[in-house]
Design a protein around this motif. Structure first.
Motif, PDB file in Angstrom:
ATOM      1  N   VAL A  11       0.812  -1.213   0.000  1.00  0.00           N
ATOM      2  CA  VAL A  11       0.000   0.000   0.000  1.00  0.00           C
ATOM      3  C   VAL A  11       0.852   1.272   0.000  1.00  0.00           C
ATOM      4  O   VAL A  11       0.558   2.225  -0.731  1.00  0.00           O
ATOM      5  CB  VAL A  11      -0.989  -0.010   1.195  1.00  0.00           C
ATOM      6  CG1 VAL A  11      -1.736   1.308   1.301  1.00  0.00           C
ATOM      7  CG2 VAL A  11      -1.960  -1.165   1.060  1.00  0.00           C
ATOM      8  N   GLY A  12       1.902   1.305   0.800  1.00  0.00           N
ATOM      9  CA  GLY A  12       2.751   2.499   0.844  1.00  0.00           C
ATOM     10  C   GLY A  12       3.338   2.838  -0.511  1.00  0.00           C
ATOM     11  O   GLY A  12       3.391   3.998  -0.921  1.00  0.00           O
ATOM     12  N   HIS A  13       3.791   1.810  -1.218  1.00  0.00           N
ATOM     13  CA  HIS A  13       4.339   2.004  -2.560  1.00  0.00           C
ATOM     14  C   HIS A  13       3.253   2.513  -3.510  1.00  0.00           C
ATOM     15  O   HIS A  13       3.496   3.435  -4.303  1.00  0.00           O
ATOM     16  CB  HIS A  13       4.925   0.684  -3.074  1.00  0.00           C
ATOM     17  CG  HIS A  13       5.385   0.748  -4.491  1.00  0.00           C
ATOM     18  ND1 HIS A  13       6.527   1.420  -4.865  1.00  0.00           N
ATOM     19  CD2 HIS A  13       4.834   0.252  -5.632  1.00  0.00           C
ATOM     20  CE1 HIS A  13       6.671   1.321  -6.182  1.00  0.00           C
ATOM     21  NE2 HIS A  13       5.661   0.625  -6.663  1.00  0.00           N
ATOM     22  N   LEU A  14       2.073   1.944  -3.428  1.00  0.00           N
ATOM     23  CA  LEU A  14       0.976   2.352  -4.314  1.00  0.00           C
ATOM     24  C   LEU A  14       0.541   3.790  -4.042  1.00  0.00           C
ATOM     25  O   LEU A  14       0.259   4.553  -4.984  1.00  0.00           O
ATOM     26  CB  LEU A  14      -0.203   1.390  -4.171  1.00  0.00           C
ATOM     27  CG  LEU A  14       0.077  -0.043  -4.617  1.00  0.00           C
ATOM     28  CD1 LEU A  14      -1.088  -0.950  -4.252  1.00  0.00           C
ATOM     29  CD2 LEU A  14       0.381  -0.105  -6.105  1.00  0.00           C
ATOM     30  N   ILE A  15       0.521   4.182  -2.765  1.00  0.00           N
ATOM     31  CA  ILE A  15       0.175   5.560  -2.435  1.00  0.00           C
ATOM     32  C   ILE A  15       1.225   6.512  -2.989  1.00  0.00           C
ATOM     33  O   ILE A  15       0.909   7.554  -3.569  1.00  0.00           O
ATOM     34  CB  ILE A  15       0.009   5.730  -0.907  1.00  0.00           C
ATOM     35  CG1 ILE A  15      -1.255   4.999  -0.435  1.00  0.00           C
ATOM     36  CG2 ILE A  15      -0.029   7.204  -0.510  1.00  0.00           C
ATOM     37  CD1 ILE A  15      -1.385   4.904   1.070  1.00  0.00           C
ATOM     38  N   ARG A  16       2.501   6.164  -2.837  1.00  0.00           N
ATOM     39  CA  ARG A  16       3.584   6.998  -3.372  1.00  0.00           C
ATOM     40  C   ARG A  16       3.468   7.115  -4.886  1.00  0.00           C
ATOM     41  O   ARG A  16       3.605   8.198  -5.450  1.00  0.00           O
ATOM     42  CB  ARG A  16       4.946   6.412  -2.995  1.00  0.00           C
ATOM     43  CG  ARG A  16       6.114   7.295  -3.449  1.00  0.00           C
ATOM     44  CD  ARG A  16       7.467   6.665  -3.107  1.00  0.00           C
ATOM     45  NE  ARG A  16       7.673   5.398  -3.789  1.00  0.00           N
ATOM     46  CZ  ARG A  16       8.018   5.262  -5.072  1.00  0.00           C
ATOM     47  NH1 ARG A  16       8.171   6.332  -5.823  1.00  0.00           N
ATOM     48  NH2 ARG A  16       8.193   4.077  -5.606  1.00  0.00           N
ATOM     49  N   ARG A  17       3.191   6.007  -5.566  1.00  0.00           N
ATOM     50  CA  ARG A  17       3.036   6.030  -7.026  1.00  0.00           C
ATOM     51  C   ARG A  17       1.830   6.878  -7.434  1.00  0.00           C
ATOM     52  O   ARG A  17       1.895   7.645  -8.395  1.00  0.00           O
ATOM     53  CB  ARG A  17       2.883   4.604  -7.576  1.00  0.00           C
ATOM     54  CG  ARG A  17       4.165   3.819  -7.606  1.00  0.00           C
ATOM     55  CD  ARG A  17       5.158   4.342  -8.653  1.00  0.00           C
ATOM     56  NE  ARG A  17       4.580   4.244  -9.984  1.00  0.00           N
ATOM     57  CZ  ARG A  17       4.521   5.251 -10.863  1.00  0.00           C
ATOM     58  NH1 ARG A  17       5.043   6.422 -10.566  1.00  0.00           N
ATOM     59  NH2 ARG A  17       3.963   5.093 -12.035  1.00  0.00           N
ATOM     60  N   ALA A  18       0.736   6.751  -6.684  1.00  0.00           N
ATOM     61  CA  ALA A  18      -0.450   7.559  -6.986  1.00  0.00           C
ATOM     62  C   ALA A  18      -0.133   9.048  -6.824  1.00  0.00           C
ATOM     63  O   ALA A  18      -0.572   9.873  -7.640  1.00  0.00           O
ATOM     64  CB  ALA A  18      -1.615   7.152  -6.079  1.00  0.00           C
ATOM     65  N   GLU A  19       0.658   9.386  -5.819  1.00  0.00           N
ATOM     66  CA  GLU A  19       1.071  10.783  -5.622  1.00  0.00           C
ATOM     67  C   GLU A  19       1.939  11.258  -6.774  1.00  0.00           C
ATOM     68  O   GLU A  19       1.814  12.393  -7.241  1.00  0.00           O
ATOM     69  CB  GLU A  19       1.803  10.951  -4.286  1.00  0.00           C
ATOM     70  CG  GLU A  19       2.348  12.339  -4.046  1.00  0.00           C
ATOM     71  CD  GLU A  19       1.305  13.455  -4.011  1.00  0.00           C
ATOM     72  OE1 GLU A  19       1.687  14.624  -4.205  1.00  0.00           O
ATOM     73  OE2 GLU A  19       0.105  13.171  -3.804  1.00  0.00           O
ATOM     74  N   GLN A  20       2.808  10.379  -7.274  1.00  0.00           N
ATOM     75  CA  GLN A  20       3.641  10.738  -8.427  1.00  0.00           C
ATOM     76  C   GLN A  20       2.766  11.018  -9.652  1.00  0.00           C
ATOM     77  O   GLN A  20       3.009  11.982 -10.392  1.00  0.00           O
ATOM     78  CB  GLN A  20       4.634   9.619  -8.744  1.00  0.00           C
ATOM     79  CG  GLN A  20       5.772   9.517  -7.761  1.00  0.00           C
ATOM     80  CD  GLN A  20       6.665   8.322  -8.069  1.00  0.00           C
ATOM     81  OE1 GLN A  20       6.217   7.269  -8.510  1.00  0.00           O
ATOM     82  NE2 GLN A  20       7.955   8.494  -7.808  1.00  0.00           N
ATOM     83  N   VAL A  21       1.767  10.189  -9.866  1.00  0.00           N
ATOM     84  CA  VAL A  21       0.851  10.387 -10.995  1.00  0.00           C
ATOM     85  C   VAL A  21       0.108  11.711 -10.819  1.00  0.00           C
ATOM     86  O   VAL A  21       0.000  12.512 -11.757  1.00  0.00           O
ATOM     87  CB  VAL A  21      -0.133   9.198 -11.131  1.00  0.00           C
ATOM     88  CG1 VAL A  21      -1.236   9.500 -12.136  1.00  0.00           C
ATOM     89  CG2 VAL A  21       0.616   7.921 -11.512  1.00  0.00           C
TER      90      VAL A  21
END
Length: 149
Positions: A11-21
């Protein structure tokens, strides 16, 4: 030996990726000069003009040093005004200037579009669920750690 985490399920990685997007969409479609955090500050002051810096930090979930720098920068750019609270001279109250209001008005349509773009691959029910889950996750910092959930 422990195996590494599967990042596509972390989840932490996915949240970071979503923030990058989100950041990439923001810069491309909304503003290169005003960050989404600065937008949140302007928007909060539109909704509640005349609040102090501490209240603004709470409303935007920004730490005190970040909000202090942001208020200084936005004031210097002419988007915010600061006045002493007549009832408590230690407090400074913040409001949007006419330029700040015009800037916010110009950013809102594009901010709405990228919000829609971030959710467009989801069904209506999934959009509601995703927003609810993010809202709950984001509110965890307002509860004591290790408390009952």
């Amino acid at each position: 030996m422990t195996r590494g985490l599967e990042l596509s399920n972390y989840v932490g990685h996915l949240i970071r990726r979503a923030e990058q997007v989100h950041t990439a969409l923001w810069v491309q479609h909304v503003s290169r000069e005003i960050t989404s955090q600065q937008f949140a500050v302007l928007n909060a002051l539109r909704q509640e003009p005349g609040i102090d810096q501490r209240t603004l930090a709470h409303h935007t979930s920004l730490d005190r040093s970040t909000i202090s720098q942001m208020v200084r920068r936005l004031t210097h750019q002419g988007y915010l005004s600061q006045v002493r609270d007549e009832e408590d001279r230690r407090r400074t109250l913040l409001c949007l200037t006419d330029e700040g209001t015009a800037l916010l008005d110009s950013l809102i349509p594009a901010a709405k579009r990228i919000n829609d773009q971030l959710l467009e691959s989801l069904s209506e029910d999934e959009r509601i669920l995703a927003t609810d889950i993010l809202r709950k996750t984001a509110s965890l910092d307002h509860e004591p750690l290790g408390g009952a959930h």
